[in-house]
Design an enzyme around this catalytic site. Sequence first.
Site, PDB file in Angstrom:
ATOM      1  N   GLU A 220       0.764  -1.240   0.000  1.00 39.86           N
ATOM      2  CA  GLU A 220       0.000   0.000   0.000  1.00 39.86           C
ATOM      3  C   GLU A 220       0.799   1.299   0.000  1.00 39.86           C
ATOM      4  O   GLU A 220       0.757   2.083   0.947  1.00 39.86           O
ATOM      5  CB  GLU A 220      -1.004  -0.022   1.166  1.00 39.86           C
ATOM      6  CG  GLU A 220      -2.004  -1.163   1.015  1.00 39.86           C
ATOM      7  CD  GLU A 220      -3.162  -1.111   2.008  1.00 39.86           C
ATOM      8  OE1 GLU A 220      -3.088  -0.341   2.964  1.00 39.86           O
ATOM      9  OE2 GLU A 220      -4.129  -1.858   1.795  1.00 39.86           O
ATOM     10  N   GLU A 327      -6.210  -7.967  -0.955  1.00 38.20           N
ATOM     11  CA  GLU A 327      -6.922  -7.790   0.306  1.00 38.20           C
ATOM     12  C   GLU A 327      -8.386  -7.545   0.005  1.00 38.20           C
ATOM     13  O   GLU A 327      -8.720  -6.681  -0.794  1.00 38.20           O
ATOM     14  CB  GLU A 327      -6.431  -6.567   1.101  1.00 38.20           C
ATOM     15  CG  GLU A 327      -5.020  -6.628   1.568  1.00 38.20           C
ATOM     16  CD  GLU A 327      -4.661  -5.482   2.544  1.00 38.20           C
ATOM     17  OE1 GLU A 327      -5.582  -4.843   3.077  1.00 38.20           O
ATOM     18  OE2 GLU A 327      -3.470  -5.244   2.743  1.00 38.20           O
TER      19      GLU A 327
END
Length: 393
Positions: A220, A327
């Site tokens: 991320e 995710e």
Amino acid sequence: MKSSILAGVFATGAVAQSGPWGQCGGNGFQGSTSCVSGYQCVYQNDWYSQCLPGTAAASTTLKTSTTAKPSATSSSAPATSSSPSSGNGKFKWFGVNQSGGEFGEGNYPGTWGKHFIFPSSSAIQTLINDGYNIFRVGFSMERLVPNQLTSSFDDGYLRNLTETVNFITNAGAYAVLDPHNYGRYYGNIITDTNAFTSFWTKVGKQFAANSRVVFDTNNEYNTMDQTLVLNLNQAAINGIRAAGATSQYIFVEGNQWSGAWSWNTTNTNMAALTDPQNKLVYEMHQYLDADSSGTNAACVSAEIGVQRVVGATSWLRANGKVGVLGEFAGGANSVCQSAVTNLLEHLKANSDVWTGALWWAGGPWWADYMFSFEPPSGTGYVNYNSLLKKYVA
Ligand SMILES: *[C@@H]1O[C@H](CO)[C@@H](O)[C@H](O)[C@H]1NC(C)=O
Ligand SMILES: *[C@@H]1O[C@H](CO)[C@@H](O)[C@H](O)[C@H]1NC(C)=O
Ligand SMILES: *[C@@H]1O[C@H](CO)[C@@H](O)[C@H](O)[C@H]1NC(C)=O
């Protein structure tokens, strides 16, 4: 979802306030326990509190979730799940994130069993028996290579990480090496692409012989220069391949928490990444709550997952790339179960570009976290295992 965070990395105990989505507390945490304006510090579990949008007055007692990321305002677009379907309807990978090695952010190096932990091999074995074949193993770069990106490995932490990886791959599953660092090192955005190449060359050498290892360049990236995100990914690829690790897949991630919903507007430059082995997989993340942060157990609608990823599906296909949903999760309620089902059906129907998906998350320290996939009693595991098992590769 992230269990660590970009901002709360005041390793030196600086007094600055923790930033948006940053860590602001938890066992062993040494950074600031107050948040910047517009955010409040919310207890998540004993190891983690996080700066979430809001003011103290509006305090919610989110006992569970760890993490989050800001994102999409809830999509109000009509369902447009009209990407052409193709592929053989089978995933290559289906599995679960494994958290723990990256916990205790801000406390570096920290102590095993106190600030961080590694996944439980018996829990992983249970999940492998359930059919899951990929596990994303979070770790912190500050612990693997203390002080500088170009430093040598910390032996104990490397041993821990290797033990976990070997357990997974010896069982025939894939282990994703996930530096859970948000494009940062000790809280600072990584700008030295040569040092990043050097880090990945070392890691690549270490795992070159294990073809079931997957290298994930970083968890991320966010609020960073877009070209830098491209360059860091390319630097990682170059380092890994230069190390002789040529058989492995590499998961690349984009800016803005690698969100699938915004990929087609934010991360279009990522199409330029090159790999001499042609084994890049674009890892995107997507949650189903109102702001896509994965901090709320409620899902917007049964269609929300599909609405948020269709643009990414088209982008992958238009650019000749493949992706993985690195995710995703949903709360223990029927709207979320429908949303997750619809999302997975969409990915499966487009398995020419979607290689698989990983639930967020397993790990021994999630306690009553709303998405915990830790067998036997994690909330996510109890409510979703039978649903997800249908999609195992
Ligand atoms: C990690 O290291 C600790 C401390 O050295 C050890 O007790 C533990 O068994 C190791 N392995 C895992 C998987 O945590
Ligand atoms: C971009 O992706 C979003 C989310 O999936 C989608 O709603 C939108 O139509 C896409 N836009 C373009 C131009 O492809
Ligand atoms: C995967 O696991 C890591 C930690 O192990 C976590 O930080 C990351 O956010 C997870 N990603 C997903 C997609 O669950």
